[in-house]
Design an enzyme around this catalytic site. Structure first.
Site, mmCIF file in Angstrom:
data_model
loop_
_atom_site.group_PDB
_atom_site.id
_atom_site.type_symbol
_atom_site.label_atom_id
_atom_site.label_comp_id
_atom_site.label_asym_id
_atom_site.label_seq_id
_atom_site.Cartn_x
_atom_site.Cartn_y
_atom_site.Cartn_z
ATOM 1 N N ASN A 7 0.911 -1.344 -0.065
ATOM 2 C CA ASN A 7 0.144 0.102 0.002
ATOM 3 C C ASN A 7 0.845 1.270 -0.163
ATOM 4 O OD1 ASN A 7 -1.845 1.866 0.456
ATOM 5 N ND2 ASN A 7 -2.712 1.251 2.259
ATOM 6 N N LYS A 14 3.117 0.769 2.958
ATOM 7 C CA LYS A 14 3.144 -0.318 4.117
ATOM 8 C C LYS A 14 3.010 -1.609 3.345
ATOM 9 C CE LYS A 14 -0.354 2.594 6.395
ATOM 10 N NZ LYS A 14 -1.704 2.708 6.351
ATOM 11 N N ARG A 91 -2.472 -2.316 -3.722
ATOM 12 C CA ARG A 91 -3.671 -1.263 -3.545
ATOM 13 C C ARG A 91 -3.529 0.035 -4.193
ATOM 14 N NH1 ARG A 91 -5.838 1.496 2.229
ATOM 15 N NH2 ARG A 91 -7.931 2.134 1.283
ATOM 16 N N HIS A 180 -12.756 3.287 -0.037
ATOM 17 C CA HIS A 180 -12.750 2.316 1.083
ATOM 18 C C HIS A 180 -13.305 1.048 0.480
ATOM 19 C CE1 HIS A 180 -12.807 5.374 4.547
ATOM 20 N NE2 HIS A 180 -11.682 5.174 4.028
ATOM 21 N N HIS A 208 -17.909 2.140 7.833
ATOM 22 C CA HIS A 208 -16.310 2.134 8.094
ATOM 23 C C HIS A 208 -16.291 3.473 8.539
ATOM 24 C CE1 HIS A 208 -12.204 1.322 6.532
ATOM 25 N NE2 HIS A 208 -12.173 2.569 6.901
ATOM 26 N N GLY A 210 -13.431 5.258 10.748
ATOM 27 C CA GLY A 210 -12.281 5.388 10.779
ATOM 28 C C GLY A 210 -11.859 7.076 10.752
ATOM 29 N N ASN A 211 -10.679 7.325 10.720
ATOM 30 C CA ASN A 211 -10.154 8.941 10.472
ATOM 31 C C ASN A 211 -10.754 9.115 9.075
ATOM 32 O OD1 ASN A 211 -8.747 11.025 10.520
ATOM 33 N ND2 ASN A 211 -6.978 10.189 9.409
ATOM 34 N N ARG A 241 -11.807 15.832 7.145
ATOM 35 C CA ARG A 241 -12.582 16.094 6.149
ATOM 36 C C ARG A 241 -14.001 16.414 6.436
ATOM 37 N NH1 ARG A 241 -11.221 10.848 3.313
ATOM 38 N NH2 ARG A 241 -8.885 10.864 3.586
ATOM 39 N N ASP A 283 -8.329 13.189 16.103
ATOM 40 C CA ASP A 283 -8.599 11.924 16.569
ATOM 41 C C ASP A 283 -9.647 11.787 17.661
ATOM 42 O OD1 ASP A 283 -6.307 9.622 17.283
ATOM 43 O OD2 ASP A 283 -8.009 9.637 18.516
ATOM 44 N N GLY A 331 -11.152 1.711 12.833
ATOM 45 C CA GLY A 331 -10.845 2.255 14.061
ATOM 46 C C GLY A 331 -11.930 2.511 15.254
ATOM 47 N N GLY A 333 -15.438 2.385 14.642
ATOM 48 C CA GLY A 333 -16.474 1.586 14.502
ATOM 49 C C GLY A 333 -16.182 0.216 15.275
ATOM 50 N N GLU A 334 -14.836 -0.157 15.287
ATOM 51 C CA GLU A 334 -14.707 -1.404 15.891
ATOM 52 C C GLU A 334 -14.139 -1.182 17.489
ATOM 53 O OE1 GLU A 334 -11.192 -3.342 14.105
ATOM 54 O OE2 GLU A 334 -12.149 -2.577 11.941
ATOM 55 N N GLU A 384 -8.271 -5.172 4.887
ATOM 56 C CA GLU A 384 -7.863 -4.848 3.719
ATOM 57 C C GLU A 384 -6.840 -5.417 2.958
ATOM 58 O OE1 GLU A 384 -8.952 -0.344 3.215
ATOM 59 O OE2 GLU A 384 -8.561 -0.821 5.099
#
Ligand code: AMP
Length: 397
Positions: A7, A14, A91, A180, A208, A210-211, A241, A283, A331, A333-334, A384
């Site tokens: 990625n 990554k 990705r 996503h 989804h 997350g950030n 955003r 955050d 992040g 949501g979980e 992912e």
């Protein structure tokens, strides 16, 4: 078979190296500050001490070569030769109008990724650099492109068209693409499998959160609608955003602040969302903490975030004329037990009932609704990389 998943961002790379017999990660890591002073590789192998190396990485090519070296190193490596890498799954942010399904990279695929530079200016160039670096470092090893926009390509025109003059779609392919996609595809399919959803009852909404945050609606794993648009700016309120705003806001801020449209878009992408509303942080943990301590703007940011999620879920229930399952992932949501309850409480009109004990668990697939809830609610950790590795394997088999 072992698959390497890459990625690439504009200054980062990554990776995860996955044994597909067990679907276990055998090594993973990160190259940071590519093309900037102080480049660093961090390589992790389960059961071993992390390996870190600060060394110049002027290009993605150097970064890929360092990853190959780390994977084959006598001490912290996991293979003896790069030939043990069966394929590389990349990705890729944007596949434009041409590619939706994962594809083995050839000249045409690279051409399309290049043509989409203006649609994904930060990511597509880096994704292509990663592919070309692998072609050089491992000639003959197949590279597979998995597009983040792929899942959204199943939307019907009534869902993906903007009501602007049609010629802009024809000339520039301006439409809603959704992002996503790898996560939405993985999580909606896992929801069907884990939830044992029978045929005819597979209307799924995936949140989804997350950030970056987005919601999708799908039937039988096929996307009906998704909240991000031409770019990942549309839709939910995110870390930095804004999500949906009246487009006239752009001109208004530009005129009143005497700044360019480019500047306003940077503000909407990088200084808005829960950061902009709270003035505290992008955050969620920081903003939730400030909310708990009584900070009014943090309270507003969290409430606005949840409200937008609830509104999108309502819209997608309407778009599908029903819903069988709602799944939380990423992040926030979980991990955020309380917000899940607040969001679901606002959906009690759907007959949703949350099992508060089940909702406390973390880190695994969970059903958090009660047996008599009219809609099943799940938490499914997104993966992912595994999704990309599975797609890659199925293409090279
Ligand atoms: P992601 O982009 O999926 O890595 O998600 C990152 C976001 O998840 C950050 O804003 C984190 O603050 C948020 N997050 C992670 N753990 C929690 C938690 N326990 N409660 C609330 N937010 C969390």
């Amino acid at each position: 078979m072992k698959i390497l998943v890459l990625n690439c961002g504009s200054s980062s790379l990554k990776y995860q190296f996955i044994d597909m017999d067990t679907e276990k990660v055998i090594a993973k890591g990160l190259c940071e500050r590519i093309g900037i002073d102080g480049s660093q590789l961090t390589h992790k192998v389960p059961g071993k001490e992390d390996f870190e190396e600060i060394t110049p990485m002027p290009t993605h090519q150097t970064a890929v070569e360092l990853v190959m070296k780390a994977l084959t190193d006598k001490e912290h490596g996991v293979i003896s030769d790069v030939s043990e890498i069966s394929a590389v799954g990349h990705r890729v942010l944007h596949g434009g109008n041409k590619y939706s399904d994962p594809v083995i990279v050839n000249d045409d695929v690279k051409k399309v990724i290049r043509e989409c530079f203006d649609l994904g200016p930060l990511h597509n160039p880096a994704n292509l650099m990663g592919i070309e670096a692998c072609e050089k470092a491992m000639p003959g090893t197949p590279n597979v492109a998995v597009f983040d926009t792929g899942f959204g390509m199943a939307m019907e025109p009534k869902a993906y068209m903007y009501a602007i003059p049609y010629e802009y779609y024809e000339k520039y392919h301006i439409r809603r693409y959704g992002f996503h996609g790898t996560s939405h595809k993985f999580v909606s399919n896992e929801t069907i499998k884990f939830g044992n959803l029978p045929e005819g009852h597979r209307k799924v909404i995936v949140c989804h959160l997350g950030n970056g945050a987005s919601i999708s609606a799908s039937i039988d794993g096929k996307c009906v609608d998704t909240s991000m648009g031409l770019t990942p700016l549309e839709g939910l309120i995110m870390g930095t955003r804004s999500g949906d705003v009246d487009p006239a806001v752009v001109q208004f801020i530009a005129d009143h602040e005497n700044i360019s449209v480019d500047d306003v878009l940077t503000i909407l992408n990088k200084k808005s969302g829960i950061l902009g509303l709270s003035g505290i942080s992008s955050d969620f943990r920081d903003v939730l903490q400030a909310d708990a301590e009584g900070n009014e703007r943090a309270k507003l940011a969290n409430a606005a975030f949840r409200y937008r999620v609830v509104k999108y879920i309502g819209a997608y229930v309407a778009a599908m004329n029903g819903v069988d399952a709602i799944t939380f992932t990423a992040g926030f949501g979980e991990n955020n037990v309380d917000s899940r309850v607040m969001i679901c409480d606002a959906l009690s009109y759907l007959g949703i009932k949350i099992d508060k004990e089940a909702n406390k668990e973390r880190g695994k697939n969970m059903c958090i609704s009660t047996p008599d809830s009219k809609v099943k609610v799940f938490v499914i950790p997104t993966n992912e990389e595994l999704s990309i590795a599975r797609d890659t394997l199925s293409l090279i088999k």
